[in-house]
Design a protein around this motif. Structure first.
Motif, PDB file in Angstrom:
ATOM      1  N   LEU A 345       0.867  -1.184   0.000  1.00 17.22           N
ATOM      2  CA  LEU A 345       0.000   0.000   0.000  1.00 17.22           C
ATOM      3  C   LEU A 345       0.897   1.227   0.000  1.00 17.22           C
ATOM      4  N   ILE A 346       0.495   2.227  -0.787  1.00 14.92           N
ATOM      5  CA  ILE A 346       1.223   3.496  -0.801  1.00 14.92           C
ATOM      6  C   ILE A 346       0.268   4.578  -0.338  1.00 14.92           C
ATOM      7  N   SER A 347       0.693   5.362   0.636  1.00 13.39           N
ATOM      8  CA  SER A 347      -0.100   6.516   1.063  1.00 13.39           C
ATOM      9  C   SER A 347       0.637   7.777   0.649  1.00 13.39           C
ATOM     10  N   ALA A 348      -0.047   8.648  -0.080  1.00 16.08           N
ATOM     11  CA  ALA A 348       0.548   9.917  -0.520  1.00 16.08           C
ATOM     12  C   ALA A 348      -0.347  11.040  -0.036  1.00 16.08           C
ATOM     13  N   ASP A 349       0.205  11.935   0.795  1.00 19.53           N
ATOM     14  CA  ASP A 349      -0.664  12.992   1.317  1.00 19.53           C
ATOM     15  C   ASP A 349      -0.035  14.372   1.178  1.00 19.53           C
ATOM     16  N   TYR A 350      -0.908  15.352   0.928  1.00 18.28           N
ATOM     17  CA  TYR A 350      -0.476  16.738   0.823  1.00 18.28           C
ATOM     18  C   TYR A 350      -0.060  17.239   2.202  1.00 18.28           C
ATOM     19  N   SER A 351       1.083  17.934   2.242  1.00 17.49           N
ATOM     20  CA  SER A 351       1.545  18.508   3.499  1.00 17.49           C
ATOM     21  C   SER A 351       0.897  19.876   3.704  1.00 17.49           C
ATOM     22  N   GLN A 352       0.128  20.031   4.769  1.00 19.22           N
ATOM     23  CA  GLN A 352      -0.454  21.326   5.163  1.00 19.22           C
ATOM     24  C   GLN A 352      -1.189  22.007   4.013  1.00 19.22           C
ATOM     25  N   ILE A 353      -1.961  21.242   3.243  1.00 20.36           N
ATOM     26  CA  ILE A 353      -2.508  21.854   2.021  1.00 20.36           C
ATOM     27  C   ILE A 353      -3.431  23.033   2.311  1.00 20.36           C
ATOM     28  N   GLU A 354      -4.237  22.924   3.361  1.00 16.34           N
ATOM     29  CA  GLU A 354      -5.191  24.019   3.605  1.00 16.34           C
ATOM     30  C   GLU A 354      -4.476  25.288   4.043  1.00 16.34           C
ATOM     31  N   LEU A 355      -3.460  25.162   4.880  1.00 14.72           N
ATOM     32  CA  LEU A 355      -2.722  26.358   5.308  1.00 14.72           C
ATOM     33  C   LEU A 355      -1.974  26.986   4.135  1.00 14.72           C
ATOM     34  N   ARG A 356      -1.430  26.135   3.258  1.00 14.97           N
ATOM     35  CA  ARG A 356      -0.732  26.655   2.083  1.00 14.97           C
ATOM     36  C   ARG A 356      -1.701  27.426   1.188  1.00 14.97           C
ATOM     37  N   VAL A 560       2.198  29.483  -3.697  1.00  8.54           N
ATOM     38  CA  VAL A 560       2.883  28.568  -2.774  1.00  8.54           C
ATOM     39  C   VAL A 560       3.036  27.229  -3.486  1.00  8.54           C
ATOM     40  N   LYS A 561       4.102  26.523  -3.153  1.00 13.65           N
ATOM     41  CA  LYS A 561       4.225  25.189  -3.753  1.00 13.65           C
ATOM     42  C   LYS A 561       3.454  24.190  -2.891  1.00 13.65           C
ATOM     43  N   LEU A 562       2.956  23.164  -3.554  1.00 10.49           N
ATOM     44  CA  LEU A 562       2.301  22.077  -2.824  1.00 10.49           C
ATOM     45  C   LEU A 562       3.296  20.929  -2.724  1.00 10.49           C
ATOM     46  N   THR A 563       3.432  20.375  -1.530  1.00 11.71           N
ATOM     47  CA  THR A 563       4.345  19.239  -1.398  1.00 11.71           C
ATOM     48  C   THR A 563       3.579  18.019  -0.903  1.00 11.71           C
ATOM     49  N   VAL A 564       4.038  16.875  -1.369  1.00 10.68           N
ATOM     50  CA  VAL A 564       3.359  15.608  -1.101  1.00 10.68           C
ATOM     51  C   VAL A 564       4.364  14.616  -0.522  1.00 10.68           C
ATOM     52  N   ASP A 565       3.988  13.986   0.564  1.00  8.80           N
ATOM     53  CA  ASP A 565       4.817  12.929   1.147  1.00  8.80           C
ATOM     54  C   ASP A 565       4.202  11.581   0.808  1.00  8.80           C
ATOM     55  N   ALA A 566       5.038  10.634   0.423  1.00  7.59           N
ATOM     56  CA  ALA A 566       4.524   9.302   0.094  1.00  7.59           C
ATOM     57  C   ALA A 566       5.351   8.240   0.787  1.00  7.59           C
ATOM     58  N   ARG A 567       4.673   7.182   1.190  1.00 10.67           N
ATOM     59  CA  ARG A 567       5.342   6.081   1.872  1.00 10.67           C
ATOM     60  C   ARG A 567       4.646   4.772   1.516  1.00 10.67           C
ATOM     61  N   ALA A 568       5.402   3.697   1.461  1.00  8.47           N
ATOM     62  CA  ALA A 568       4.841   2.383   1.122  1.00  8.47           C
ATOM     63  C   ALA A 568       5.085   1.398   2.246  1.00  8.47           C
ATOM     64  N   ALA A 569       4.123   0.521   2.466  1.00  6.03           N
ATOM     65  CA  ALA A 569       4.283  -0.520   3.486  1.00  6.03           C
ATOM     66  C   ALA A 569       3.240  -1.602   3.259  1.00  6.03           C
ATOM     67  N   GLN A 570       3.305  -2.616   4.121  1.00  7.13           N
ATOM     68  CA  GLN A 570       2.362  -3.725   3.965  1.00  7.13           C
ATOM     69  C   GLN A 570       0.967  -3.354   4.456  1.00  7.13           C
ATOM     70  N   ASN A 571       0.893  -2.406   5.423  1.00  6.22           N
ATOM     71  CA  ASN A 571      -0.431  -2.001   5.894  1.00  6.22           C
ATOM     72  C   ASN A 571      -0.541  -0.483   5.935  1.00  6.22           C
ATOM     73  N   TRP A 572      -1.799  -0.017   6.066  1.00  2.00           N
ATOM     74  CA  TRP A 572      -2.088   1.416   5.946  1.00  2.00           C
ATOM     75  C   TRP A 572      -1.455   2.212   7.088  1.00  2.00           C
ATOM     76  N   ASP A 573      -1.413   1.633   8.272  1.00  2.00           N
ATOM     77  CA  ASP A 573      -0.823   2.349   9.403  1.00  2.00           C
ATOM     78  C   ASP A 573       0.656   2.613   9.151  1.00  2.00           C
ATOM     79  N   ALA A 574       1.352   1.592   8.702  1.00  2.00           N
ATOM     80  CA  ALA A 574       2.796   1.743   8.473  1.00  2.00           C
ATOM     81  C   ALA A 574       3.088   2.648   7.282  1.00  2.00           C
ATOM     82  N   ALA A 575       2.170   2.696   6.316  1.00  2.00           N
ATOM     83  CA  ALA A 575       2.401   3.511   5.118  1.00  2.00           C
ATOM     84  C   ALA A 575       2.098   4.980   5.371  1.00  2.00           C
ATOM     85  N   HIS A 576       1.271   5.247   6.391  1.00  2.00           N
ATOM     86  CA  HIS A 576       0.828   6.642   6.606  1.00  2.00           C
ATOM     87  C   HIS A 576       1.838   7.447   7.416  1.00  2.00           C
TER      88      HIS A 576
END
Length: 576
Positions: A345-356, A560-576
């Motif tokens: 599973l890969i989780s990719a999330d916007y960093s602080q998108i609303e504040l940006r 402002v630039k938008l930045t995205v962090d992504a991580r992969a793991a076997q489960n959603w908790d570890a990927a987030h």
DNA sequence: AGTCTCACG
DNA sequence: ACGTACGTGAGACTC
């Protein structure tokens, strides 16, 4: 995902519609009318005849909540295109004014109350499935559905042009529908064995807590009943801090119980512990396994496109946008969302998108600069307001600044901030005053937004999505205050929703171009969850991040630039 | 069906 | 003086 097809209704002109039954039980496969005439088609035959029409580029198909029909046909090898959706048209034109279900739209725009589904299929224990409805009654109900939809389209489609919302509809709504349909179809794997184990663990702990609670209360009672709990705390024991709900019952919400617990009372503390477990067990560990589709072995949520007025999606049956994360026990549930063997599973999330986006929309130079410099935005805010250097800043100072930053996005009030931080109202007022002094653009933005909302009755996102604010002229100060805060929040929350919608629309094609088989599974407002084969994980991550970070372009130039962090793991908790 | 509570961003 | 953080969905209890 599992619905069987009873029939198809079609309309070509107002007042003229038909129903083609294919799955009703009457007559065992083929149904005949009184005169012996065949009135039901074989499903395969019907689909074969409809497919060329439903896939014909030259024939526009119109539906109401077409994602449902799209999925039904997609399961049978047919992709409806091109299409219009009256629900989405209504949503683009009238978000915040009213709901967008067919019955409501029909009454509002056509002055016609459609036949209620409950009158046809019954309700409660007398409910029958639609295949058991007589073909005559099914025809009246279904043909009316098609007729109403066509009539709604004839009213709403011209408004789209007249009200200049074509771009929003064509770039943020219509193309997202098939993307969501594919995500729903894909589903996500959930580990039922882990959930069962968690459920047992939680039950054991709850039983122990119930015994202790009974001892402390001097009687056994239903811990799940706020009524009984309130009577024990505030009538029997006369504890201080009793607050009434609007119906006059004792309030026993977490704030009340936490206050009592802080005074050293054990009973409310144990009830809080019990409630956490009861929530997790009832809503997640016990409920989720019942959603596992026996054919796919996966959980298939539904994404509602026209639920939140701001442009956000909503997830139902089950809601996969509120899976726990804040507590250790909760994260154990997240660990049950898994990738199959050989996948991640890969989780990719916007960093602080609303504040940006807020920094851009409200044009706050210091905030923009802080994001450009990659600073810790909450620490920066803290140092600006409290005059504390970022280096060696106490965690408590940063926490307060973080609460203020969130408060700003929500249309801050001294009362709300005081409540959130557990500080005096006067102190909270002082923080806000300092904040406005340090960033004067913020007050200007808030005042300008309220004024705009009051004058027009709506606000808009950067992409032109319109959100109507109904109570903005209310003479009730509470109602109006709420509407003003909603008006301040909607352009920010709504623009973030638009940005991720753009990304979601582009991601399937970007993955295909990169020859990646990875699938997008979930959206959680600022996060996308993917499933990728082990060998494709890194490429998938890089495609997702690139598309998400570039999502607003070229429609909107952000400062402002938008930045995205992504991580992969076997489960959603570890990927987030 | 309405209320209360609580899970998420 | 009043009532307030924005947006959701769902489960359990109560009537």
């Amino acid at each position: 995902m599992q619905a069987r097809l009873c029939g198809v209704s079609l309309a070509l002109a107002p007042g003229e519609a038909c129903y083609i039954p294919c799955g009703h039980v009457s007559g065992g496969g083929l149904a005949f009318d009184g005169g012996g005439k065949l009135v039901q088609l074989d499903e395969a035959d019907l689909l074969k005849r409809l497919k060329p029409l439903l896939e014909d580029d030259a024939v526009l198909k119109i539906g109401q909540n077409l994602k449902y029909d799209y999925l039904i046909f997609r399961q049978r090898g047919i992709r409806i295109a091109p299409f219009d959706d009256t629900m989405l048209l209504s949503y683009v034109l009238d978000a915040g004014k009213q709901g967008h279900g067919m019955d409501e739209l029909s009454e509002l725009h056509l002055g016609h109350k459609p036949i209620a589904f409950g009158d046809v299929a019954g309700k409660g224990k007398d409910k029958i499935t639609f295949d058991q409805v007589s073909i005559e009654e099914a025809t009246r109900y279904s043909a009316e559905d098609a007729d109403v939809t066509l009539r709604l389209w004839m009213l709403l489609k011209p408004r789209l042009m007249a009200e200049k919302k074509r771009t929003v509809y064509e770039t943020l709504e219509r193309p997202l529908m098939p993307v969501l349909a594919e995500m729903e179809r894909e589903g996500i794997a959930v580990d039922p064995d882990l959930l069962r184990k968690l459920s047992n663990d939680f039950a054991t702990e709850m039983a122990a807590l119930e015994t202790e609670i009974g001892k402390l209360a001097g009687e056994s009672f239903n811990v799940a009943s706020p009524k009984q709990l309130g009577e024990i705390l505030f009538d029997k024991f006369s504890l201080p801090g009793g607050r009434k709900t609007k119906t006059g019952a004792w309030s026993t919400d977490a704030d009340v119980l936490e206050e009592l617990a802080a005074q050293g009372h054990d009973l409310p503390k144990k009830v809080l512990d019990w409630r956490l477990l009861a929530k997790l067990r009832g809503t997640y560990t016990d409920a989720l396994p019942t959603y596992i589709n026996p054919q796919t072995g996966r959980v298939h949520t539904s994404f509602a496109m026209a639920a939140a007025a701001t442009g956000r999606l909503a997830s139902t049956d089950p809601n996969l946008q509120n899976i726990p994360i804040r507590t250790a026990e909760g994260r154990r549930i997240r660990q049950a969302f898994i990738a199959p063997k050989g996948f991640k599973l890969i989780s990719a999330d916007y960093s602080q998108i609303e504040l940006r986006l807020f920094a851009h929309i409200a044009e706050i130079p210091q905030l923009k600069q802080a994001f450009a410099d990659g600073l810790d935005i909450h620490a920066m805010t803290a140092s600006e307001i409290f005059g504390v250097p970022v280096k060696g800043m106490p965690a408590e100072v940063r926490r307060r600044a973080k609460a203020i930053n969130f408060g700003i996005i929500y249309g801050i009030s001294g009362f709300g901030l005081a409540n959130q931080l557990g500080i005096a109202r006067s102190v909270a007022d002082d923080y806000i005053k300092k904040y406005f002094q340090r960033f004067p653009g913020i007050r200007d933005y808030m005042e300008a937004t309220k004024e705009f909302a009051c004058e027009h009755g709506y606000v808009e996102t950067l992409f032109g999505r319109r959100v109507h604010i109904r109570e903005i002229k209310s003479t009730n100060p509470g109602m109006r205050g709420g509407a003003e805060r909603a008006a301040i929040n909607a352009p920010i929350q709504g623009t973030a929703a638009d940005v991720i919608r753009r990304a979601m629309i582009r991601i399937p094609e970007a993955l295909a171009e990169a020859r990646l088989k990875a699938r997008m599974l979930l959206q959680v407002h600022d996060e996308l969850v993917f499933e990728a084969m082990d060998a494709e994980v890194e490429k998938t991550q890089s495609v997702a991040v690139k598309v998400m970070e570039q999502a607003p372009l070229p429609a909107v130039q952000l400062s402002v630039k938008l930045t995205v962090d992504a991580r992969a793991a076997q489960n959603w908790d570890a990927a987030h």
